[in-house]
Design a protein around this motif. Sequence first.
Motif, PDB file in Angstrom:
ATOM      1  N   PRO A 120      -9.657  11.798   2.573  1.00 35.20           N
ATOM      2  CA  PRO A 120     -10.561  12.297   1.514  1.00 35.20           C
ATOM      3  C   PRO A 120     -10.494  13.816   1.412  1.00 35.20           C
ATOM      4  N   VAL A 121      -9.384  14.308   0.863  1.00 39.05           N
ATOM      5  CA  VAL A 121      -9.165  15.747   0.719  1.00 39.05           C
ATOM      6  C   VAL A 121      -8.784  16.032  -0.731  1.00 39.05           C
ATOM      7  N   ALA A 122      -8.739  17.330  -1.074  1.00 44.30           N
ATOM      8  CA  ALA A 122      -8.338  17.729  -2.425  1.00 44.30           C
ATOM      9  C   ALA A 122      -7.010  17.079  -2.779  1.00 44.30           C
ATOM     10  N   GLY A 123      -6.906  16.621  -3.992  1.00 44.28           N
ATOM     11  CA  GLY A 123      -5.736  15.857  -4.427  1.00 44.28           C
ATOM     12  C   GLY A 123      -6.144  14.404  -4.512  1.00 44.28           C
ATOM     13  N   PRO A 124      -6.125  13.672  -3.396  1.00 37.29           N
ATOM     14  CA  PRO A 124      -6.580  12.280  -3.434  1.00 37.29           C
ATOM     15  C   PRO A 124      -8.007  12.110  -3.947  1.00 37.29           C
ATOM     16  N   LEU A 125      -8.905  13.021  -3.578  1.00 41.18           N
ATOM     17  CA  LEU A 125     -10.281  12.916  -4.069  1.00 41.18           C
ATOM     18  C   LEU A 125     -10.341  13.004  -5.586  1.00 41.18           C
ATOM     19  N   ASP A 126      -9.507  13.882  -6.166  1.00 42.57           N
ATOM     20  CA  ASP A 126      -9.522  14.077  -7.607  1.00 42.57           C
ATOM     21  C   ASP A 126      -8.763  12.980  -8.343  1.00 42.57           C
ATOM     22  N   VAL A 127      -7.686  12.488  -7.747  1.00 44.53           N
ATOM     23  CA  VAL A 127      -6.839  11.502  -8.419  1.00 44.53           C
ATOM     24  C   VAL A 127      -7.394  10.094  -8.259  1.00 44.53           C
ATOM     25  N   ALA A 128      -7.757   9.734  -7.043  1.00 40.00           N
ATOM     26  CA  ALA A 128      -8.224   8.371  -6.769  1.00 40.00           C
ATOM     27  C   ALA A 128      -9.737   8.312  -6.596  1.00 40.00           C
ATOM     28  N   GLY A 129     -10.259   9.143  -5.710  1.00 38.47           N
ATOM     29  CA  GLY A 129     -11.705   9.165  -5.475  1.00 38.47           C
ATOM     30  C   GLY A 129     -12.242   7.781  -5.176  1.00 38.47           C
ATOM     31  N   ASP A 130     -13.344   7.425  -5.854  1.00 37.69           N
ATOM     32  CA  ASP A 130     -13.932   6.093  -5.690  1.00 37.69           C
ATOM     33  C   ASP A 130     -13.645   5.225  -6.914  1.00 37.69           C
ATOM     34  N   SER A 131     -12.507   5.465  -7.565  1.00 36.14           N
ATOM     35  CA  SER A 131     -12.168   4.808  -8.828  1.00 36.14           C
ATOM     36  C   SER A 131     -11.725   3.361  -8.671  1.00 36.14           C
ATOM     37  N   GLY A 132     -11.392   2.954  -7.461  1.00 34.94           N
ATOM     38  CA  GLY A 132     -10.801   1.634  -7.269  1.00 34.94           C
ATOM     39  C   GLY A 132      -9.289   1.676  -7.229  1.00 34.94           C
ATOM     40  N   GLY A 133      -8.720   2.880  -7.344  1.00 34.27           N
ATOM     41  CA  GLY A 133      -7.267   3.003  -7.278  1.00 34.27           C
ATOM     42  C   GLY A 133      -6.741   3.104  -5.869  1.00 34.27           C
ATOM     43  N   GLY A 134      -7.626   3.270  -4.913  1.00 35.67           N
ATOM     44  CA  GLY A 134      -7.202   3.383  -3.529  1.00 35.67           C
ATOM     45  C   GLY A 134      -8.398   3.500  -2.620  1.00 35.67           C
ATOM     46  N   VAL A 135      -8.121   3.732  -1.347  1.00 36.82           N
ATOM     47  CA  VAL A 135      -9.163   3.898  -0.344  1.00 36.82           C
ATOM     48  C   VAL A 135      -8.920   5.216   0.371  1.00 36.82           C
ATOM     49  N   LEU A 136      -9.934   6.067   0.406  1.00 40.93           N
ATOM     50  CA  LEU A 136      -9.866   7.332   1.108  1.00 40.93           C
ATOM     51  C   LEU A 136     -10.776   7.263   2.321  1.00 40.93           C
ATOM     52  N   HIS A 137     -10.231   7.645   3.470  1.00 35.66           N
ATOM     53  CA  HIS A 137     -11.019   7.532   4.702  1.00 35.66           C
ATOM     54  C   HIS A 137     -10.457   8.507   5.725  1.00 35.66           C
TER      55      HIS A 137
ATOM     56  N   VAL B 185       0.861  -1.184   0.000  1.00 37.19           N
ATOM     57  CA  VAL B 185       0.000   0.000   0.000  1.00 37.19           C
ATOM     58  C   VAL B 185       0.896   1.232   0.000  1.00 37.19           C
ATOM     59  N   PHE B 186       0.524   2.215  -0.820  1.00 42.47           N
ATOM     60  CA  PHE B 186       1.207   3.494  -0.797  1.00 42.47           C
ATOM     61  C   PHE B 186       0.391   4.433   0.077  1.00 42.47           C
ATOM     62  N   VAL B 187       1.000   4.979   1.111  1.00 43.19           N
ATOM     63  CA  VAL B 187       0.285   5.809   2.082  1.00 43.19           C
ATOM     64  C   VAL B 187       0.610   7.279   1.822  1.00 43.19           C
ATOM     65  N   PHE B 188      -0.435   8.081   1.694  1.00 43.03           N
ATOM     66  CA  PHE B 188      -0.307   9.504   1.374  1.00 43.03           C
ATOM     67  C   PHE B 188      -1.048  10.288   2.450  1.00 43.03           C
ATOM     68  N   PRO B 189      -0.358  10.704   3.521  1.00 43.02           N
ATOM     69  CA  PRO B 189      -1.047  11.336   4.653  1.00 43.02           C
ATOM     70  C   PRO B 189      -1.262  12.834   4.509  1.00 43.02           C
ATOM     71  N   SER B 190      -0.790  13.445   3.427  1.00 42.58           N
ATOM     72  CA  SER B 190      -0.866  14.900   3.287  1.00 42.58           C
ATOM     73  C   SER B 190      -2.303  15.396   3.267  1.00 42.58           C
ATOM     74  N   LEU B 191      -2.485  16.556   3.899  1.00 46.97           N
ATOM     75  CA  LEU B 191      -3.786  17.233   3.884  1.00 46.97           C
ATOM     76  C   LEU B 191      -3.748  18.502   3.047  1.00 46.97           C
ATOM     77  N   THR B 192      -2.577  18.834   2.471  1.00 46.71           N
ATOM     78  CA  THR B 192      -2.406  20.141   1.840  1.00 46.71           C
ATOM     79  C   THR B 192      -1.919  20.080   0.395  1.00 46.71           C
ATOM     80  N   ASP B 193      -1.615  18.924  -0.156  1.00 48.79           N
ATOM     81  CA  ASP B 193      -1.126  18.864  -1.531  1.00 48.79           C
ATOM     82  C   ASP B 193      -2.235  19.233  -2.511  1.00 48.79           C
ATOM     83  N   THR B 194      -1.853  19.885  -3.592  1.00 47.90           N
ATOM     84  CA  THR B 194      -2.838  20.266  -4.594  1.00 47.90           C
ATOM     85  C   THR B 194      -3.166  19.128  -5.547  1.00 47.90           C
ATOM     86  N   PHE B 195      -2.251  18.166  -5.682  1.00 49.84           N
ATOM     87  CA  PHE B 195      -2.494  17.035  -6.586  1.00 49.84           C
ATOM     88  C   PHE B 195      -1.920  15.758  -5.990  1.00 49.84           C
ATOM     89  N   GLY B 196      -0.604  15.638  -5.970  1.00 55.28           N
ATOM     90  CA  GLY B 196       0.032  14.424  -5.488  1.00 55.28           C
ATOM     91  C   GLY B 196       0.424  13.502  -6.627  1.00 55.28           C
TER      92      GLY B 196
END
Length: 355
Positions: free
Chosen positions: A281-298, A253-264
């Motif tokens: 589930p913040v800006a960046g991860p929501l736009d890149v991964a979202g509910d696409s199946g590429g990851g889990v946002l929580h 798993v790739f873990v991305f804990p940032s709350l402030t990145d514009t994209f990632g």
Amino acid sequence: MRIMIVSDAWLPQVNGVVRSLLETVRELRASGHQVALITPLGGEHDAGDGFRTLPLPSYPDIRIALFPYRQVAQRLAAFSPQAVHIATEGPLGWAARRWCLRHGQPFSTAYHTRFPEYVAARIRLPLAISYAFMRRFHAPAAAVMAPTPSIVRALRQRGFGNVVLWGRGVDTTLFSPGERERLDSAPPRFVYIGRVAVEKNIEAFLQLELPGSKWVVGEGPQLEELRQRYPAVHFAGVFPQHELARFYRAADVFVFPSLTDTFGLVLLEAMACGTPVAAYPVAGPLDVAGDSGGGVLHQDLRSACLQALALDRQQVRQVAERFSWAAATQQFEAHLHPRPLGEQEGMAFTAGGGR
């Protein structure tokens, strides 16, 4: 088209801004455009060698130009650009902005980094002050390019005008599934790749109670502090981009804990290697991964990490394949505001005076 790109961030820095510009310049030149760059330290023959620089406070490996206006003006005048893009809000960016306003040259800017949040994380400066500074910088731009729809909306809500979308891509050849070289630690392996700095919120990951092992790949001002505080974590150091794929592939798993990145961009790079991401589930991860199946946002990052272990790596790769630098660069080009050709050729550029 003759395009001048001005950036306070450039090689040898390794970050999302530099990687985005490198890929964009490559695509623009492949399309036949003549592209020049003004940067603090250079990195190629047409870049900005010769500026006096000093280290950025708290980031000694990042150097910024000192009193650069005269040299910036000379280089802009010599190149006589049809379009100017100012990528960063540093000294070079302000100098180029000043020159463009003096000479009636339209220009675009980019919002790569959430500096108000970064500054607030470091010195507790109120966001209202930082955003006022940022609005002033970007206000004259014909277009302010932001990397995701979430950031576009956020900037508009904060009073920014002319905000447009400029997406990002990923090199799906360099970052691709392959032999999963096992890291020398217990599985499952949770990996963070990126700058080791307070604004990246890395401790939110390091504090989690997770099975297996944790890895941090990168460097930054918080590295030694975190290395001492979390001796069980594997700190691998910094690697050139072409060597990062093996860490992405080896990660469960790739873990991305940032709350402030514009994209990632690292999110895309991980997914391109088939590795699912876990993030807030913040800006960046929501736009890149979202509910696409590429990851889990929580909101519970531990829950996201554990749920991501069950995702199908082939499906994760397919999500990344939707992003391309060719498409992103077409967006970039469409948002440039070149001076009309006849007006450009008839205008006598001068460097202007003073610093």
